[in-house]
Write a protein that holds these residues in place. Structure first.
Motif, PDB file in Angstrom:
ATOM      1  N   LYS A 273       0.826  -1.203   0.000  1.00 46.97           N
ATOM      2  CA  LYS A 273       0.000   0.000   0.000  1.00 46.97           C
ATOM      3  C   LYS A 273       0.865   1.259   0.000  1.00 46.97           C
ATOM      4  N   LYS A 274       1.902   1.261   0.850  1.00 47.57           N
ATOM      5  CA  LYS A 274       2.776   2.430   0.896  1.00 47.57           C
ATOM      6  C   LYS A 274       3.535   2.610  -0.414  1.00 47.57           C
TER       7      LYS A 274
ATOM      8  N   LYS B 132       2.402   1.827  -3.344  1.00 44.32           N
ATOM      9  CA  LYS B 132       1.452   2.398  -4.299  1.00 44.32           C
ATOM     10  C   LYS B 132       1.219   3.879  -4.013  1.00 44.32           C
ATOM     11  N   GLU B 133       1.222   4.232  -2.711  1.00 46.16           N
ATOM     12  CA  GLU B 133       1.079   5.647  -2.383  1.00 46.16           C
ATOM     13  C   GLU B 133       2.242   6.459  -2.943  1.00 46.16           C
ATOM     14  N   LYS B 134       3.449   5.885  -2.814  1.00 47.73           N
ATOM     15  CA  LYS B 134       4.622   6.575  -3.344  1.00 47.73           C
ATOM     16  C   LYS B 134       4.546   6.690  -4.855  1.00 47.73           C
TER      17      LYS B 134
ATOM     18  N   ASP C  94      -5.885   5.898  -7.591  1.00 48.01           N
ATOM     19  CA  ASP C  94      -6.900   6.277  -6.600  1.00 48.01           C
ATOM     20  C   ASP C  94      -7.853   5.130  -6.332  1.00 48.01           C
TER      21      ASP C  94
ATOM     22  N   MET D 258      -6.047   2.339  -4.430  1.00 37.99           N
ATOM     23  CA  MET D 258      -5.878   2.672  -3.023  1.00 37.99           C
ATOM     24  C   MET D 258      -7.192   2.542  -2.262  1.00 37.99           C
TER      25      MET D 258
ATOM     26  N   ASP E  44      -7.769   0.183   0.894  1.00 42.66           N
ATOM     27  CA  ASP E  44      -8.263   0.738   2.156  1.00 42.66           C
ATOM     28  C   ASP E  44      -9.467  -0.037   2.650  1.00 42.66           C
TER      29      ASP E  44
END
Length: 755
Positions: free
Chosen positions: A515-516, A518-520, A535, A538, A542
């Motif tokens: 997840k992190k 993909k956030e990066k 988006d 994510m 979530d």
């Protein structure tokens, strides 16, 4: 503890003891250079405290309530709960006994008293005896206390000071005791009028023989509520060849004794009428019959060498037989009685003692098995024949609920062990009291290597870290917290969920490294199309993380039916019958089934779940499961059609694909009206193997379509919102994708697998 219990010793007596040589004289400086756990007093007022003493007693100088400076020795003794053993100011040179921490935990200590003649101060040193903590030595007793099913307490030997206790034990006594008001008291202060009672005799017997002493129906008549009867067990616990503790387990038997006394009184009435005329005897028996018919207990009589001669209304209700159906029959044959020993042995006991009590198994008229608590009493009728009066109480439900409670506890452990994320419990002393395999392995250990180990002693690098700060916050403030961290326990990135519990705190962590990442990637992405796609991804992650958060509280979800079972078990234990509580039984079963269903679907959503891929045909899997689908369609008045084309074999997990198909079929079936038709197809489309499930329902609205696959979203009144979420998880694990076509004439789900 009341100050009225103690009398302070005048200071001139203490000087006299010094003159007589009863105090050890030693320089305060010399003592404090070698000792850390101490208190210093002057004129019986505390002037200084060592850090070791604060740590030993669970106190801190930073907390106003823990500040002991300026308090009298009597007040200190009250806080340590030692005044019932000895006053601190009455100690001469040395005393061995028990003190209690701020958290009501007993500590066995050696207390030494020194006198500094230069400063006119007394120095008390406290040294905890090695390997003396009860929770470390007597873990089996701890579970007995926590279960709170029977009253249980641990007393020290020989001074009989209460060290540990559960509320069930305290509730038996006169005063409204709790741990705060009872720990540290001698047994004579707990049990009203203890000295000289049979209860004291039982305790002394166990101490003298060194063997467990069990006594039924001990009579105590000095309680405020009147005469009571107890079943009690005194179990000596040895250490180094000597009795160190005494475990008391107690259940109140007053109701049972009084009920038995009533029955015995009834039987005595029958025996006393032996010499009366036959007609008078018949009239008396007839009156008794009418009285017994009012009882909800099953009561019947049978000739010791023959069949049943009397049958009350309670027996009709319990067994389903009318009086006419049983008279003259041998009860053991009619009810298929299973005794704990041979029936001839039971009859021998009846002939010798005239009574027998026990548990037996009976079979009702409808074939249902009953577990029965029974009392057999032998009387003589007017002709001198031996008649057995049998009084039975159905306890089937009680034993069933005990078994269900054990099953639920095992299920709870299995669930926590089966999740793919880390989970552990820490006690209030920061010791591991449970840790699952994933958490232990991530830390580089096996679970048994960490149990009962202090986390800060084992993982020194956590000192001062964000993990320590957050854990201590939850422990002290009793508020849950969530935070993200990487590089402390492993090189992965985790989301930590920390919750306060009655025993300490529970910690659940989720690996969010992906997840992190993909956030990066989203932050670094410059293309709007990629940003929108990320988006959505994510958002999906979530939502799946929500399942993990809910799973952190899975102990609460499982314990709800456990608590329900426990509550009704206690209720049944206090009633004489429970046939009118069938609706509560049904509710409990529904709750257990629902919890099991939810947990099963939770585990299906686990993103790290191992799939067993095997190269096989999607078409053949559908063919194997079709009879099950077709049978369900016949029940719900739905028609199922199959159009299965040959497709390429690909790696599939058969169990998960079967679950995928059943979920889609169930979802479509619920959307259709009776008489509707559902079509299941397999076919090739370019390089993709396609599974489609088509229904002829009313279609899916745009608002609902946007939420399809969201965990816990459902349009059904009794739905869990996990069915399609499970489908999306299965498809993701097979690197496939789901497409939906919907309209007013129906909906089609397409699953596209890559070759």
């Amino acid at each position: 503890m009341s100050k009225d219990w103690v009398t302070r010793m005048p200071f001139d007596i203490m000087n006299l003891k010094f003159i007589l040589g009863e105090y050890k004289v030693k320089s305060k400086v010399d003592i404090l250079n070698t000792e850390d756990s101490y208190i210093v007093s002057s004129h019986n007022i505390v002037t200084e405290i060592g850090n070791g003493f604060l740590e030993l007693t669970g106190r801190s100088m930073d907390e106003p309530m823990d500040n002991l400076i300026g308090k009298s020795l009597v007040e200190i003794g009250e806080m340590l709960r030692i005044n019932s053993q000895i006053l601190l100011e009455n100690i001469h040179n040395y005393y061995a006994g028990y003190i209690f921490t701020k958290f009501l935990e007993p500590r066995e200590v050696n207390i030494s008293l020194f006198y500094d003649k230069d400063t006119n101060e007394q120095i008390y040193t406290f040294v905890e005896k090695p390997n003396s903590r009860l929770d470390d030595k007597l873990s089996f007793v701890k579970q007995t206390l926590l279960d709170n099913i029977v009253g249980a307490a641990i007393y020290s030997v020989p001074d009989s000071i209460m060290l540990r206790v559960n509320q069930n034990y305290l509730d038996f006594h006169d005063s409204p005791f709790n741990e705060e008001t009872s720990l540290g008291l001698p047994i004579s202060k707990i049990i009203t009028g203890y000295v000289g009672t049979e209860s004291e005799v039982v305790t002394n017997t166990a101490l003298e023989t060194g063997k467990t002493s069990y006594h039924r129906e001990i009579r105590l008549n000095k309680f405020a509520r009147g005469i009571t009867y107890w079943d009690t067990i005194r179990t000596p616990i040895f250490e180094s060849g000597k009795i160190k503790y005494m475990l008391l387990t107690t259940t109140e038997a007053t109701e049972r004794v009084l009920k038995n006394q009533i029955i015995e009184q009834q039987n005595e009435i029958i025996i006393q009428q032996k010499q009366e005329l036959i007609q008078q005897q018949k009239e008396l028996l007839n009156r008794q019959k009418n009285m017994l018919d009012l009882s909800t207990e099953a009561i019947f009589a049978w000739d010791l060498n023959g069949g049943i001669i009397y049958w009350n209304k309670g027996a009709e209700l319990m067994y389903g037989y009318s009086c006419e159906e049983v008279i003259g029959h041998i009860s053991q044959d009619l009810f298929k009685t299973l005794y704990p020993s041979n029936i001839d042995n039971i009859k021998s006991i009846l002939k010798r003692d005239s009574f027998w009590n026990g548990e037996i198994e009976h079979t009702r008229k409808d074939g249902k098995k009953l577990l029965v608590e029974t009392r057999h009493q032998v009387i003589l009728n007017e002709l001198g024949h031996k008649i057995v009066i049998e009084t039975n109480h159905d306890i089937t439900g009680r034993n069933w609920m005990e078994e269900e409670l054990d099953k639920s506890q095992r299920l709870n452990t299995e669930i926590i062990e089966s999740i793919n994320d880390g989970f552990f419990y820490l006690s209030k002393e920061w010791r591991f009291i449970f840790i699952n395999n994933r958490a232990a392995n991530n830390m580089g250990y096996e679970p048994h290597e960490l149990l009962n180990i202090n986390i800060w002693d084992k993982f020194l690098h956590l000192k001062g870290s964000q993990i320590e700060n957050n854990f201590r916050y939850v422990m002290s403030e009793r508020e849950s917290i969530q935070f993200e961290l990487s590089g402390i326990l492993t090189d992965r990135y985790y989301e930590y969920n920390v919750y306060p519990t009655s025993e300490g705190i529970s910690v659940y962590w989720i690996d969010i490294t992906e997840k992190k990442a993909k956030e990066k990637e989203l932050i670094e992405s410059k293309e709007e199309v990629m940003k929108n796609r990320m988006d959505k991804e994510m958002a999906r992650l979530d939502k799946l993380s929500l399942v993990g958060a809910v799973a952190a509280g899975i102990g609460h979800e499982v314990r709800n039916p456990m608590t329900t079972i426990r509550g009704y078990l206690q209720l049944l234990g206090s009633k004489q019958e429970f046939s009118k509580y069938n609706s509560q039984f049904a509710l409990m079963i529904d709750e257990l089934d629902r919890a099991n269903s939810i947990i099963t679907e939770f585990l299906s959503l686990a993103k790290d779940r191992v799939v067993e891929l095997k190269v096989q045909s999607l078409k053949e899997i559908v063919e194997h499961i079709f009879p099950l689908i077709q049978a369900d369609g016949l029940v719900t008045d739905k028609y199922i059609q199959m159009e299965l084309e040959e497709v390429s074999e690909i790696p599939l997990d058969e169990k998960e694909i079967r679950q995928l198909i059943l979920n889609f079929v169930l979802n479509g079936s619920q959307a259709m009206s009776p008489g509707g038709t559902m079509k299941i197809r397999t076919f090739m489309e370019e390089d993709e193997i396609v599974l489609s499930v088509e229904d002829d329902g009313k279609g899916i609205t745009p608002e609902v379509l946007g939420k399809i696959g969201t965990p816990f979203f459902t349009t059904k009144e009794n739905g869990t919102g996990l069915g399609l979420a499970v489908c999306y998880s299965i498809v993701a694990r097979h690197n496939a994708k789901i497409e939906i076509e919907t309209g007013t004439t129906g909906t089609t789900f397409f699953v596209r697998f890559r070759k």
